[in-house]
Motif scaffolding. Structure first.
Motif, short mmCIF file in Angstrom:
data_model
loop_
_atom_site.label_atom_id
_atom_site.label_comp_id
_atom_site.label_asym_id
_atom_site.label_seq_id
_atom_site.Cartn_x
_atom_site.Cartn_y
_atom_site.Cartn_z
N GLN A 239 36.40 39.34 38.39
CA GLN A 239 36.90 40.72 38.39
C GLN A 239 36.73 41.24 36.96
OE1 GLN A 239 40.78 41.16 40.56
NE2 GLN A 239 40.65 38.92 40.61
N LEU A 240 35.67 41.99 36.75
CA LEU A 240 35.30 42.43 35.41
C LEU A 240 35.41 43.94 35.28
CD1 LEU A 240 34.06 41.88 32.59
CD2 LEU A 240 31.79 42.05 33.67
N GLU B 144 27.10 34.23 35.74
CA GLU B 144 27.57 32.85 35.70
C GLU B 144 28.87 32.65 36.49
OE1 GLU B 144 27.70 31.61 31.64
OE2 GLU B 144 25.53 31.77 31.37
N LEU B 145 29.72 33.69 36.58
CA LEU B 145 31.00 33.54 37.28
C LEU B 145 30.96 34.03 38.72
CD1 LEU B 145 33.49 34.48 34.42
CD2 LEU B 145 32.69 32.23 35.14
N ASP C 19 43.23 38.24 32.22
CA ASP C 19 43.29 36.87 31.72
C ASP C 19 42.57 36.73 30.39
OD1 ASP C 19 44.51 35.68 34.16
OD2 ASP C 19 42.64 36.34 35.08
N LEU C 20 41.58 37.59 30.17
CA LEU C 20 40.80 37.54 28.93
C LEU C 20 40.34 38.95 28.59
CD1 LEU C 20 39.21 35.94 26.70
CD2 LEU C 20 37.31 35.82 28.33
N VAL C 21 40.49 39.32 27.32
CA VAL C 21 39.97 40.59 26.81
C VAL C 21 39.01 40.29 25.67
CG1 VAL C 21 40.52 42.76 25.62
CG2 VAL C 21 42.00 41.93 27.47
N VAL D 253 43.48 32.89 37.32
CA VAL D 253 42.23 32.27 36.89
C VAL D 253 41.70 31.34 37.98
CG1 VAL D 253 41.20 30.70 35.21
CG2 VAL D 253 42.75 32.50 34.45
N LYS D 254 42.61 30.61 38.65
CA LYS D 254 42.18 29.73 39.74
C LYS D 254 41.52 30.53 40.86
CE LYS D 254 45.90 26.39 38.88
NZ LYS D 254 47.17 25.82 39.41
N GLU D 255 42.03 31.72 41.13
CA GLU D 255 41.48 32.55 42.20
C GLU D 255 40.20 33.25 41.76
OE1 GLU D 255 44.68 35.15 43.06
OE2 GLU D 255 45.80 33.69 44.24
#
Length: 281
Positions: free
Chosen positions: A38-39, A32-33, A179-181, A7-9
């Motif tokens: 990485q999506l 926004e990110l 990290d998130l789904v 997440v930091k990277e």
């Protein structure tokens, strides 16, 4: 909760479902990110799937469009005056129906009250195309058509209080660790049981909605019916046991495509409707 090194990277995020909601979220995240994102987006349907007709974006949908950096494209896929309504009773043959209610959003009230702005009908396919174009330009995402995520499992990390999620394909192979789904694949999502206890399942509510499309009412409708429709985006005929509505969803003044929706209250669900109109399944 501690933040993982990944997440930091730059966050690694997966969206399951490339419908309007999934793509709108992808548009917001990609803007926004920024380039560190990485999506990956997984969609069970092919890219050329029929998108149906229209939808209206309320204030929250318009906010999402703005956050995705695409509000300037709003009228590229929305029909002017399509948020006005003409409502008529259902009459017997030979009667000339007249509207008993016309609803619209006055310009003055739109300016005076937040949340009362225009909500025209937006073309789903054109809306989708605008988001896909933006995602392709930003380059911080990948879309996998015809590849659904069918399961998910937690992957523990060596870092304290940190875990990640691994998505799995139908054959059990890994689609990646994230990290998130976010699951936006709707009612029939294979991931739904992980987040929703749905003991009642689907329940028939007593009515069936039949959909259709007319390319241009101006070419096929009688003058009397066109006069009722006028410049309004919606025309509704209301009866005791049924309602019929027509709704413009073309993107421009020249595009007159119109959806037809017949709402019938009937015992027995869609199978009873098919029998009634003589369609064999």
């Amino acid at each position: 909760m501690a933040m993982s090194t990944a997440v930091k990277e730059g966050p690694k995020i997966a969206i399951c479902g490339a419908g309007i909601s999934g793509l709108a979220l992808a548009g917001m995240l990609s803007k926004e990110l920024g380039p560190k994102l990485q999506l990956k987006i997984f969609e069970r349907a092919p890219e050329d799937r029929d998108q149906g007709y229209g939808l209206d974006l309320d204030e929250y949908g318009q906010e999402a469009l703005a956050r995705a950096g695409l509000y300037h494209r709003y009228w590229d896929f929305s029909k002017p005056y399509s948020d006005s309504w003409s409502v008529c009773p259902m009459h017997f043959r030979g009667a000339t129906p007249e509207p008993y209610l016309i609803m619209f959003r006055p310009k003055l009230l739109q300016k005076m009250f937040a949340g009362f702005g225009a909500q025209p009908e937006s073309n789903r396919a054109a809306f989708r195309a605008v988001i896909l174009e933006a995602l392709a330009e930003r380059g911080n995402n990948e879309i996998f058509w015809g590849l659904p995520a069918t399961d998910i499992r937690e992957i523990k990390s060596d870092e304290v209080d940190v875990s990640r999620a691994e998505l799995l394909a139908a054959d059990g192979k890994s689609l990646g660790t994230f990290d998130l789904v976010v699951d936006t694949s709707g009612l029939h999502s294979p991931l739904r049981h992980h987040r929703v206890i749905d003991e009642a399942k689907k329940v028939y509510a007593g009515s069936v909605l039949v959909h259709g499309i007319i390319d241009s009412p101006e070419d096929v409708w009688p003058k009397e019916l066109l006069n009722l429709f006028g410049r309004h985006g919606n025309l509704v005929g209301a009866g005791v046991k049924s309602r019929i509505g027509v709704q413009r969803f073309g993107c421009s003044v020249e595009d007159n495509r119109t959806a037809v929706l017949l709402d019938v209250r009937m015992e027995g669900g869609d199978e009873a409707v098919f029998r009634e109109i003589g369609i064999e399944r």
